[in-house]
Design a protein around this motif. Sequence first.
Motif, PDB file in Angstrom:
ATOM      1  N   ASP A 143       0.771  -1.398   0.176  1.00 39.51           N
ATOM      2  CA  ASP A 143       0.011  -0.058  -0.009  1.00 39.51           C
ATOM      3  C   ASP A 143       0.820   1.288  -0.028  1.00 39.51           C
ATOM      4  N   GLU A 144       1.993   1.145   0.861  1.00 35.65           N
ATOM      5  CA  GLU A 144       2.904   2.381   0.823  1.00 35.65           C
ATOM      6  C   GLU A 144       3.583   2.643  -0.601  1.00 35.65           C
ATOM      7  N   GLU A 145       3.882   1.638  -1.390  1.00 31.39           N
ATOM      8  CA  GLU A 145       4.614   1.806  -2.547  1.00 31.39           C
ATOM      9  C   GLU A 145       3.572   2.265  -3.617  1.00 31.39           C
ATOM     10  N   LEU A 146       2.599   1.866  -3.631  1.00 32.26           N
ATOM     11  CA  LEU A 146       1.386   2.382  -4.291  1.00 32.26           C
ATOM     12  C   LEU A 146       1.096   3.653  -4.121  1.00 32.26           C
ATOM     13  N   ALA A 147       0.957   4.103  -2.858  1.00 30.08           N
ATOM     14  CA  ALA A 147       0.712   5.416  -2.518  1.00 30.08           C
ATOM     15  C   ALA A 147       1.878   6.412  -3.152  1.00 30.08           C
ATOM     16  N   ALA A 148       2.965   5.878  -2.964  1.00 27.47           N
ATOM     17  CA  ALA A 148       4.195   6.753  -3.418  1.00 27.47           C
ATOM     18  C   ALA A 148       4.201   6.821  -4.919  1.00 27.47           C
ATOM     19  N   MET A 149       3.883   5.670  -5.502  1.00 22.75           N
ATOM     20  CA  MET A 149       3.861   5.976  -6.998  1.00 22.75           C
ATOM     21  C   MET A 149       2.692   6.975  -7.528  1.00 22.75           C
ATOM     22  N   LEU A 150       1.781   6.820  -7.005  1.00 19.45           N
ATOM     23  CA  LEU A 150       0.484   7.741  -7.250  1.00 19.45           C
ATOM     24  C   LEU A 150       0.900   9.166  -6.996  1.00 19.45           C
ATOM     25  N   ASP A 151       1.648   9.319  -5.954  1.00 20.13           N
ATOM     26  CA  ASP A 151       1.774  10.705  -5.647  1.00 20.13           C
ATOM     27  C   ASP A 151       3.063  11.439  -6.566  1.00 20.13           C
ATOM     28  N   ALA A 152       3.969  10.430  -7.187  1.00 21.85           N
ATOM     29  CA  ALA A 152       4.798  10.543  -8.140  1.00 21.85           C
ATOM     30  C   ALA A 152       4.116  10.995  -9.455  1.00 21.85           C
ATOM     31  N   ALA A 153       3.231  10.261  -9.645  1.00 18.84           N
ATOM     32  CA  ALA A 153       2.413  10.583 -10.808  1.00 18.84           C
ATOM     33  C   ALA A 153       1.511  11.919 -10.936  1.00 18.84           C
ATOM     34  N   ARG A 154       0.988  12.024  -9.872  1.00 21.49           N
ATOM     35  CA  ARG A 154       0.349  13.499  -9.618  1.00 21.49           C
ATOM     36  C   ARG A 154       1.008  14.795 -10.018  1.00 21.49           C
ATOM     37  N   SER A 155       2.409  14.577  -9.741  1.00 19.37           N
ATOM     38  CA  SER A 155       3.257  15.870  -9.895  1.00 19.37           C
ATOM     39  C   SER A 155       3.904  15.732 -11.093  1.00 19.37           C
ATOM     40  N   ALA A 156       3.544  14.805 -11.762  1.00 16.09           N
ATOM     41  CA  ALA A 156       4.561  14.931 -13.238  1.00 16.09           C
ATOM     42  C   ALA A 156       3.474  15.214 -14.366  1.00 16.09           C
ATOM     43  N   ASP A 157       4.439  15.584 -15.437  1.00 16.12           N
ATOM     44  CA  ASP A 157       3.859  16.012 -16.795  1.00 16.12           C
ATOM     45  C   ASP A 157       3.320  14.606 -17.559  1.00 16.12           C
ATOM     46  N   VAL A 158       4.237  13.497 -17.263  1.00 14.24           N
ATOM     47  CA  VAL A 158       3.944  12.429 -17.968  1.00 14.24           C
ATOM     48  C   VAL A 158       4.253  11.270 -17.194  1.00 14.24           C
ATOM     49  N   VAL A 159       3.325  10.201 -17.358  1.00 11.71           N
ATOM     50  CA  VAL A 159       3.578   9.036 -16.245  1.00 11.71           C
ATOM     51  C   VAL A 159       4.008   7.944 -17.499  1.00 11.71           C
ATOM     52  N   VAL A 160       5.270   7.278 -17.110  1.00 19.10           N
ATOM     53  CA  VAL A 160       5.821   5.976 -17.943  1.00 19.10           C
ATOM     54  C   VAL A 160       5.351   4.778 -16.775  1.00 19.10           C
ATOM     55  N   LEU A 161       4.591   3.889 -17.034  1.00 11.19           N
ATOM     56  CA  LEU A 161       4.538   2.669 -16.449  1.00 11.19           C
ATOM     57  C   LEU A 161       5.459   1.665 -16.659  1.00 11.19           C
ATOM     58  N   ALA A 162       6.197   1.254 -15.828  1.00 13.45           N
ATOM     59  CA  ALA A 162       7.142  -0.056 -16.153  1.00 13.45           C
ATOM     60  C   ALA A 162       6.477  -1.109 -15.400  1.00 13.45           C
ATOM     61  N   LEU A 163       5.728  -2.090 -16.376  1.00 11.42           N
ATOM     62  CA  LEU A 163       4.715  -3.042 -15.866  1.00 11.42           C
ATOM     63  C   LEU A 163       5.378  -4.472 -16.436  1.00 11.42           C
ATOM     64  N   GLY A 164       5.068  -5.688 -15.990  1.00 11.78           N
ATOM     65  CA  GLY A 164       5.476  -6.875 -16.549  1.00 11.78           C
ATOM     66  C   GLY A 164       5.607  -7.875 -15.576  1.00 11.78           C
ATOM     67  N   GLU A 165       6.390  -9.016 -16.121  1.00 15.74           N
ATOM     68  CA  GLU A 165       6.649 -10.077 -15.421  1.00 15.74           C
ATOM     69  C   GLU A 165       8.155 -10.171 -14.850  1.00 15.74           C
ATOM     70  N   ASP A 166       8.142 -10.753 -13.747  1.00 16.31           N
ATOM     71  CA  ASP A 166       9.632 -11.355 -13.470  1.00 16.31           C
ATOM     72  C   ASP A 166      10.131 -12.254 -14.235  1.00 16.31           C
ATOM     73  N   SER A 167      11.668 -12.582 -14.375  1.00 14.85           N
ATOM     74  CA  SER A 167      11.959 -13.369 -15.561  1.00 14.85           C
ATOM     75  C   SER A 167      11.618 -14.912 -15.507  1.00 14.85           C
ATOM     76  N   GLU A 168      11.599 -15.355 -14.013  1.00  7.26           N
ATOM     77  CA  GLU A 168      10.926 -16.624 -13.744  1.00  7.26           C
ATOM     78  C   GLU A 168       9.577 -17.006 -13.968  1.00  7.26           C
ATOM     79  N   MET A 169       8.656 -15.835 -14.414  1.00  9.46           N
ATOM     80  CA  MET A 169       7.550 -16.187 -14.747  1.00  9.46           C
ATOM     81  C   MET A 169       7.216 -16.839 -16.283  1.00  9.46           C
ATOM     82  N   SER A 170       8.287 -16.577 -17.028  1.00 12.61           N
ATOM     83  CA  SER A 170       8.421 -16.883 -18.362  1.00 12.61           C
ATOM     84  C   SER A 170       9.187 -17.887 -18.843  1.00 12.61           C
ATOM     85  N   GLY A 171       9.600 -18.156 -20.006  1.00 13.25           N
ATOM     86  CA  GLY A 171      10.404 -19.196 -20.558  1.00 13.25           C
ATOM     87  C   GLY A 171       9.866 -20.769 -20.367  1.00 13.25           C
TER      88      GLY A 171
END
Length: 330
Positions: free
Chosen positions: A283-311
């Motif tokens: 919850d704390e990390e999610l709140a920090a991410m949203l705070d950073a998004a609100r104060s920015a002009d553009v948001v870049v989302l870095a999403l995906g899977e850990d390496s062991e989730m594929s292959g």
Amino acid sequence: RSARAFVRGYQGKDVSKEPYKIAACIKHFAAYGAAEGGRDYNTVDMSEWMRREYYMPSYRAALEEGCEMVMTAFNTVDGIPATANRKLMRDLLRGEWGFDGVLISDWGAVKEMIPHGVAEDEKECARKAIEAGVDIEMMSPCYPHHLQELVEGGDVDIRLLDEGVMRILKLKRKLGLFENPHRYADSAVEREVLLSGEHRAAAHEAALKSCVLLQNEGKTLPLANVAKVALIGPFANSDDLLGPWSCMGKREEVVTLADGMRGIAGSSAVTAVGCGGAERLSDEELAAMLDAARSADVVVLALGEDSEMSGEAGCRSKLTLPGRQLELVR
């Protein structure tokens, strides 16, 4: 076409004469891509017509191009693990198609007959594999531990062992390994070629061409004139970017997305907030991410899977973003 091209690329026109060519090996025989639920090593259950119509032509094309080796699949075919499947290996591959090259198991596939439920122990695994025509057992010890005992006890005809050994010796002779066991294993050439500028440039070009831009509405990209960017998500600061099949890659040498973007736009332009992995977002990390998004002009989302989730053997049952990532997007 691709199967034939791979064989030509690895072997050349004559693997015994052309420098820096190796014996090609087609894998995994057969129908490896049709496992139930898309889960590696799982059951393959289909009609022989479907198998021959949709799956076998590519294997056959590679063999017609002169492929020297075949690797057995992990999965079952008609209820029988491929590595123990005499109908598949001896009747079809060797008999009907006339393949007389080397047949090798996949990693540990011979011993995996035990969890498949068709062999009681390593000894039975070894017997069934050699009877199916497997010449080389890879990364499990059933052959070295039990083949001699099986032959001497009369449970395995020594001719089966002889034919496997002969195929391996013929391939070694074709590759020139009797004259030079370390053929082309040149440390000086390795230092010159491995990670050379030419190869790095080719890899970089391939990476750029493999990126997919789905939509660029309003010409959002490139982010040339943006004052402040919020880079948020599990992979904002992550060095887990090599993927599951980069055995020689070093994570300590990875340039993270945050470092890469800051190197272009400057440290003050990019605020990066990440977390401990694809499925770990507090919850704390999610709140920090949203705070950073609100104060920015553009948001870049870095999403995906850990390496062991594929292959290989790393399949997921759902094609959704892991953990709370979709919540972050919303």
